[in-house]
Scaffold this active site. Structure first.
Site, PDB file in Angstrom:
ATOM      1  CE  LYS A 140      15.572 -16.625   8.272  1.00  0.00           C
ATOM      2  NZ  LYS A 140      15.620 -18.037   8.287  1.00  0.00           N
TER       3      LYS A 140
HETATM    4  C1  LIG Z   1      20.741 -16.008   5.319  1.00  0.00           C
HETATM    5  C2  LIG Z   1      19.614 -16.383   4.890  1.00  0.00           C
HETATM    6  N1  LIG Z   1      19.159 -15.924   3.780  1.00  0.00           N
HETATM    7  C3  LIG Z   1      18.225 -16.113   3.111  1.00  0.00           C
HETATM    8  C4  LIG Z   1      17.344 -17.079   3.539  1.00  0.00           C
HETATM    9  C5  LIG Z   1      16.087 -17.442   2.455  1.00  0.00           C
HETATM   10  O1  LIG Z   1      14.877 -17.281   3.258  1.00  0.00           O
HETATM   11  P1  LIG Z   1      13.708 -17.706   2.654  1.00  0.00           P
HETATM   12  O2  LIG Z   1      13.545 -19.222   3.375  1.00  0.00           O
HETATM   13  O3  LIG Z   1      12.605 -16.846   3.151  1.00  0.00           O
HETATM   14  O4  LIG Z   1      13.762 -17.880   1.194  1.00  0.00           O
HETATM   15  C6  LIG Z   1      17.621 -17.860   4.655  1.00  0.00           C
HETATM   16  C7  LIG Z   1      16.472 -18.800   5.272  1.00  0.00           C
HETATM   17  O5  LIG Z   1      16.839 -19.196   6.255  1.00  0.00           O
HETATM   18  C8  LIG Z   1      18.578 -17.327   5.418  1.00  0.00           C
HETATM   19  O6  LIG Z   1      19.062 -18.077   6.469  1.00  0.00           O
END
Ligand SMILES: Cc1ncc(COP(=O)(O)O)c(C=O)c1O
Length: 382
Positions: A181
């Site tokens: 990210k």
């Molecule tokens: C659009 C979106 N929402 C939620 C997430 C979830 O993030 P995390 O891996 O921090 O739980 C991601 C992860 O890549 C994502 O691309």
């Protein structure tokens, strides 16, 4: 040439900050987390932030904090990572998909009202690749139907649209600090909100529903705690927060480099390249998390193989969620139900995008994509 899909950008300062915490007394949720939360709120122009272990956890808790549970429906998009819809399922509610806009890949706000029923309790828009959805329209619909709006801003920390940032037009915005990210603690997440009451509830929900966190229990004298509600174990640690502090300071500088790279890609693929790109709207600052191209669906996987063979790391963000086995089997979703999301999901390829990418590497990616597409152009024409 070998070009990784992603390379992180952890600096010596970031490492020193983590070592500072490792050499300190307190590793779990404490003052460093509070400092990060305050700075993140200030950066966003939002009242409160609560640090958690992932965006998935953030979405789960934000939905719970607004009372979403069994029997409820939450309107969201199938053009996202599974995390978004899964978080709705964690609460016992049902995700209801609405198709996306062809230009941006974001949820089509004009279709939301048709999907609303008496069971709908929230709208969960996803700011795809870093570009904000039409939050003003979504807020209007939500107010009319008394729904909560929770933003999946995993891609969109730096984004704004018509001057509004994530967290400003919604009830809560959820962020990811996952390894790839825009700022990262390997794993991590946060929820930002303008509601003090919801922020206090989220602080309890992230730690078993306990009335006091470890820092409050042990830093002076032992104090008893109570469990006031059923919560989860999603609290961000001081180690994670330490890694994020300095990245947040430099977030705009890193964004500028990604913006430059995206403009190079957009310029190169503008015409006669055989690929198409989604658009960043004129009233929008995209956080530029991911850069995708679209190619002919029946050749997409071959193009991926070819790019990989020529040393370029690529990914697919995302195949439409409703077509994944679990969603098809559990909810009976079929191809054809969300045609725009399916079109993007079938044709999209994500190219490398990160501040460490050099101009030379970007040019190599562009040239290689064009070569591969030209080689296939003949077959596509047939
Ligand atoms: C659009 C979106 N929402 C939620 C997430 C979830 O993030 P995390 O891996 O921090 O739980 C991601 C992860 O890549 C994502 O691309």
């Amino acid at each position: 040439m070998r070009i990784e899909f992603y390379k992180h950008n952890i600096s010596q300062q970031d490492i020193d900050n983590v070592v500072g915490v490792l050499n300190s007394f307190f590793l779990t949720t404490g003052e460093v987390v509070s400092e990060f939360e305050d700075r993140f709120s200030r950066y966003l122009g939002c009242k409160r932030t609560v640090g958690v272990t992932s965006c998935t956890a953030a979405l789960h808790l934000a939905l719970l904090a607004y009372g979403i549970g069994p029997g409820d429906e939450v309107i969201t998009t199938p053009m996202t990572f599974v995390s978004t819809a899964n978080a709705v399922l964690f609460t016992g509610a049902k995700p209801v998909f609405v198709d996306v806009e062809p230009e941006t890949g974001n949820i089509n706000a004009d279709l939301i009202e048709d999907a609303a029923t008496s069971r709908t309790k929230a709208i969960l828009p996803v700011h795809l690749y870093g570009q904000t959805c039409d939050m003003r329209k979504i807020r209007e619909i939500a107010d009319k139907h008394h729904l909560a709006v929770i933003e999946d801003a995993a891609h969109a920390i730096e984004a704004s649209r018509d001057g509004a940032r994530p967290g400003q037009l919604s009830d809560a915005a959820c962020f990811s600090f996952y390894a790839t990210k825009n700022i990262t603690s390997g794993e991590g997440g946060a929820i930002s909100t303008n509601s003090e009451e919801i922020a206090e509830k989220l602080k309890k929900l992230r730690l078993h529903g306990m009335s006091k966190g470890a820092a409050e229990r042990y830093s002076k004298r032992y104090e008893h705690w109570d469990m006031e509600m059923l919560g989860w174990k999603y609290n961000m640690s001081n180690i994670q927060a330490a890694l994020l502090l300095n990245q947040l300071e430099n977030i705009e500088k890193r964004w500028q480099r990604r913006e430059q790279i995206c403009r190079m890609y957009e310029e190169a693929f503008k015409k006669d390249s055989g690929v198409t790109c989604l658009k960043v709207l004129p009233n929008s600052k995209s956080a530029r998390h991911l850069f995708t191209i679209q190619v002919a669906p029946d050749k997409r996987d071959e193009v991926i193989r070819q790019l990989e063979e020529r040393g370029i790391g690529v990914a697919v963000n995302f195949r439409a969620v409703h077509l994944l086995t679990f969603y098809r089997q559990t909810f009976g979703y079929k191809r054809g139900m969300y045609p725009m999301a399916e079109k993007i999901g079938d044709s999209t390829i994500t190219l490398p995008l990160y501040p460490k990418l050099t101009d030379e590497e970007v040019r190599y990616v562009i040239q290689t994509v064009k070569e591969v597409i030209a080689e296939y152009a003949q077959t596509w024409a047939e």
